[in-house]
Design an enzyme around this catalytic site. Structure first.
Site, PDB file in Angstrom:
ATOM      1  N   HIS A 116      -8.492   0.973  -3.741  1.00 18.59           N
ATOM      2  CA  HIS A 116      -9.375   0.825  -2.576  1.00 18.59           C
ATOM      3  C   HIS A 116     -10.050   2.174  -2.370  1.00 18.59           C
ATOM      4  O   HIS A 116      -9.435   3.107  -1.858  1.00 18.59           O
ATOM      5  CB  HIS A 116      -8.511   0.403  -1.375  1.00 18.59           C
ATOM      6  CG  HIS A 116      -9.244   0.343  -0.087  1.00 18.59           C
ATOM      7  ND1 HIS A 116      -8.603   0.237   1.133  1.00 18.59           N
ATOM      8  CD2 HIS A 116     -10.570   0.349   0.200  1.00 18.59           C
ATOM      9  CE1 HIS A 116      -9.494   0.179   2.103  1.00 18.59           C
ATOM     10  NE2 HIS A 116     -10.697   0.268   1.572  1.00 18.59           N
TER      11      HIS A 116
ATOM     12  N   MET B 108     -11.364  -5.191   6.305  1.00 15.47           N
ATOM     13  CA  MET B 108     -10.507  -4.207   6.984  1.00 15.47           C
ATOM     14  C   MET B 108     -10.103  -4.753   8.351  1.00 15.47           C
ATOM     15  O   MET B 108     -10.943  -5.212   9.128  1.00 15.47           O
ATOM     16  CB  MET B 108     -11.243  -2.876   7.197  1.00 15.47           C
ATOM     17  CG  MET B 108     -11.465  -2.025   5.963  1.00 15.47           C
ATOM     18  SD  MET B 108     -10.017  -1.668   4.964  1.00 15.47           S
ATOM     19  CE  MET B 108      -8.957  -0.771   6.088  1.00 15.47           C
TER      20      MET B 108
ATOM     21  N   GLY C  70      -2.476   4.805   7.833  1.00 17.23           N
ATOM     22  CA  GLY C  70      -1.568   3.674   7.898  1.00 17.23           C
ATOM     23  C   GLY C  70      -1.028   3.496   9.309  1.00 17.23           C
ATOM     24  O   GLY C  70      -1.312   4.300  10.208  1.00 17.23           O
TER      25      GLY C  70
ATOM     26  N   ASP D 287      -4.673   3.538  -2.123  1.00 22.24           N
ATOM     27  CA  ASP D 287      -5.700   3.970  -1.174  1.00 22.24           C
ATOM     28  C   ASP D 287      -6.230   5.341  -1.562  1.00 22.24           C
ATOM     29  O   ASP D 287      -5.499   6.328  -1.535  1.00 22.24           O
ATOM     30  CB  ASP D 287      -5.115   4.008   0.244  1.00 22.24           C
ATOM     31  CG  ASP D 287      -4.954   2.606   0.805  1.00 22.24           C
ATOM     32  OD1 ASP D 287      -5.972   1.888   0.877  1.00 22.24           O
ATOM     33  OD2 ASP D 287      -3.819   2.226   1.138  1.00 22.24           O
TER      34      ASP D 287
ATOM     35  N   MET E 232     -12.015   4.565  -0.587  1.00 20.60           N
ATOM     36  CA  MET E 232     -12.610   4.966   0.698  1.00 20.60           C
ATOM     37  C   MET E 232     -13.277   6.308   0.462  1.00 20.60           C
ATOM     38  O   MET E 232     -12.848   7.351   0.959  1.00 20.60           O
ATOM     39  CB  MET E 232     -11.514   5.043   1.768  1.00 20.60           C
ATOM     40  CG  MET E 232     -11.044   3.657   2.198  1.00 20.60           C
ATOM     41  SD  MET E 232      -9.481   3.718   3.077  1.00 20.60           S
ATOM     42  CE  MET E 232      -8.353   3.631   1.694  1.00 20.60           C
TER      43      MET E 232
ATOM     44  N   SER F  68       0.845  -1.193   0.000  1.00 21.34           N
ATOM     45  CA  SER F  68       0.000   0.000   0.000  1.00 21.34           C
ATOM     46  C   SER F  68       0.878   1.240   0.000  1.00 21.34           C
ATOM     47  O   SER F  68       1.697   1.435   0.901  1.00 21.34           O
ATOM     48  CB  SER F  68      -0.895   0.023   1.236  1.00 21.34           C
ATOM     49  OG  SER F  68      -1.305   1.354   1.493  1.00 21.34           O
TER      50      SER F  68
ATOM     51  N   HIS G  92      -1.410  -1.586  -4.058  1.00 21.26           N
ATOM     52  CA  HIS G  92      -2.681  -1.166  -3.464  1.00 21.26           C
ATOM     53  C   HIS G  92      -2.721   0.361  -3.370  1.00 21.26           C
ATOM     54  O   HIS G  92      -1.862   0.976  -2.732  1.00 21.26           O
ATOM     55  CB  HIS G  92      -2.774  -1.815  -2.075  1.00 21.26           C
ATOM     56  CG  HIS G  92      -4.049  -1.596  -1.337  1.00 21.26           C
ATOM     57  ND1 HIS G  92      -5.177  -2.371  -1.523  1.00 21.26           N
ATOM     58  CD2 HIS G  92      -4.367  -0.712  -0.363  1.00 21.26           C
ATOM     59  CE1 HIS G  92      -6.126  -1.976  -0.696  1.00 21.26           C
ATOM     60  NE2 HIS G  92      -5.669  -0.968   0.019  1.00 21.26           N
TER      61      HIS G  92
ATOM     62  N   ASP H  87      -6.467  -5.808   5.166  1.00 20.55           N
ATOM     63  CA  ASP H  87      -5.857  -4.487   5.038  1.00 20.55           C
ATOM     64  C   ASP H  87      -5.808  -3.803   6.403  1.00 20.55           C
ATOM     65  O   ASP H  87      -6.839  -3.484   6.982  1.00 20.55           O
ATOM     66  CB  ASP H  87      -6.713  -3.669   4.047  1.00 20.55           C
ATOM     67  CG  ASP H  87      -6.102  -2.325   3.706  1.00 20.55           C
ATOM     68  OD1 ASP H  87      -5.010  -2.015   4.199  1.00 20.55           O
ATOM     69  OD2 ASP H  87      -6.747  -1.577   2.928  1.00 20.55           O
TER      70      ASP H  87
ATOM     71  N   MET I 163      -8.820   8.279  -0.749  1.00 20.57           N
ATOM     72  CA  MET I 163      -9.611   8.815   0.369  1.00 20.57           C
ATOM     73  C   MET I 163     -10.142  10.192   0.022  1.00 20.57           C
ATOM     74  O   MET I 163      -9.423  11.014  -0.557  1.00 20.57           O
ATOM     75  CB  MET I 163      -8.737   8.906   1.614  1.00 20.57           C
ATOM     76  CG  MET I 163      -8.059   7.592   1.978  1.00 20.57           C
ATOM     77  SD  MET I 163      -7.219   7.748   3.545  1.00 20.57           S
ATOM     78  CE  MET I 163      -6.367   6.158   3.599  1.00 20.57           C
TER      79      MET I 163
END
Ligand code: DX5
Ligand code: ZN
Length: 224
Positions: free
Chosen positions: A75, A146, A153, A44, A77, A17, A42, A181, A46
């Site tokens: 991913h 999750m 992180g 992330d 979010m 990630s 990965h 994750d 957000m």
């Protein structure tokens, strides 16, 4: 050119990630983990709304795409995944995971992803019961459990949340990937693998180490 598809279930894969990577040197950071032989990275995403943090979006991903052959495992979010899916696919992501907590029409989103040629993942937060994804999990290519609260992180691994992997595995069988994750490192890896996880996201355990390749190998060995 690599086959940028989510690897078929049946192998353990590590998905570094980038959340803990040096964002000023993202392409280089991805190249380093690519040289360690991982198949996916990965990403992330957000929005500062679904989670209290903001990261990157399609423009940055589109630039990174030119520098990497890895599967881009994104991913999301974000509160409104449906609104942004096409943009992420156009930017070059190969897999999109969205959260069950933000939609009451997950089938529609999964269908849309498949029509766009992208594999689909559903994610559940630590406090979200497995029952909420029971019907749609078999329609997905990967389920993301999750093991920390999403947003940051380097948080502590939540074993109770990880235990949900056992139930998810009963529901989806052997042919759908289960990704975990949050707080994954060489110590927690054997636990999640014993529960049935096969796709291990690791941010801090890789990018907080000076030698990222050795860090990946340590997780690989712990998964054996
Ligand atoms: C957290 C993100 C994770 C994060 C994991 O919201 O979804 O992917 O990078 O970080 P570590 O591995 O540091 O717990
Ligand atoms: Zn993530």
């Amino acid at each position: 050119m690599a086959d940028r598809k989510l690897p078929k279930a049946g192998t353990i894969e590590i998905a570094p990630s980038i959340l803990s990577a040096d964002f000023a040197r993202l392409a280089d950071e991805i190249a380093i983990v690519e040289s360690a032989g991982v198949k996916m990275v990965h990403l992330d995403i957000m929005d500062g709304h679904f989670v209290p943090n903001i990261t990157i979006g399609p423009p940055v991903i589109a630039k990174l795409r030119k520098y990497s052959n890895l599967v881009f495992d994104s991913h999301l979010m974000i509160s409104e995944p449906d609104k942004y899916i096409e943009h992420f696919v156009e930017a070059g992501v190969n897999h999109i995971t969205f959260h069950i907590e933000v939609t009451d029409k997950p089938e529609k989103i999964i269908d849309k992803l498949h029509k766009l040629g992208c594999t689909a993942g559903i994610c559940l937060n630590p406090e979200t019961p497995v029952e909420q994804i029971e019907k749609i999990a078999p329609l997905c290519d990967m389920v993301l459990v999750m093991t920390v609260h999403p947003g940051f992180g380097a948080q502590e691994f939540m074993q109770d949340a990880a235990k949900k992997v056992i139930k998810v595995r009963e529901i989806v069988g052997p042919d759908i990937r289960i990704e975990v994750d949050g707080g994954i490192d060489p110590q927690t890896t054997p636990i999640v693998v014993s529960y049935g996880a096969d796709t291990l996201v690791a941010g801090n355990a890789i990018f907080a180490q000076t030698d990222r390749i050795a860090a990946i190998n340590a997780i690989r060995n712990a998964a054996k």
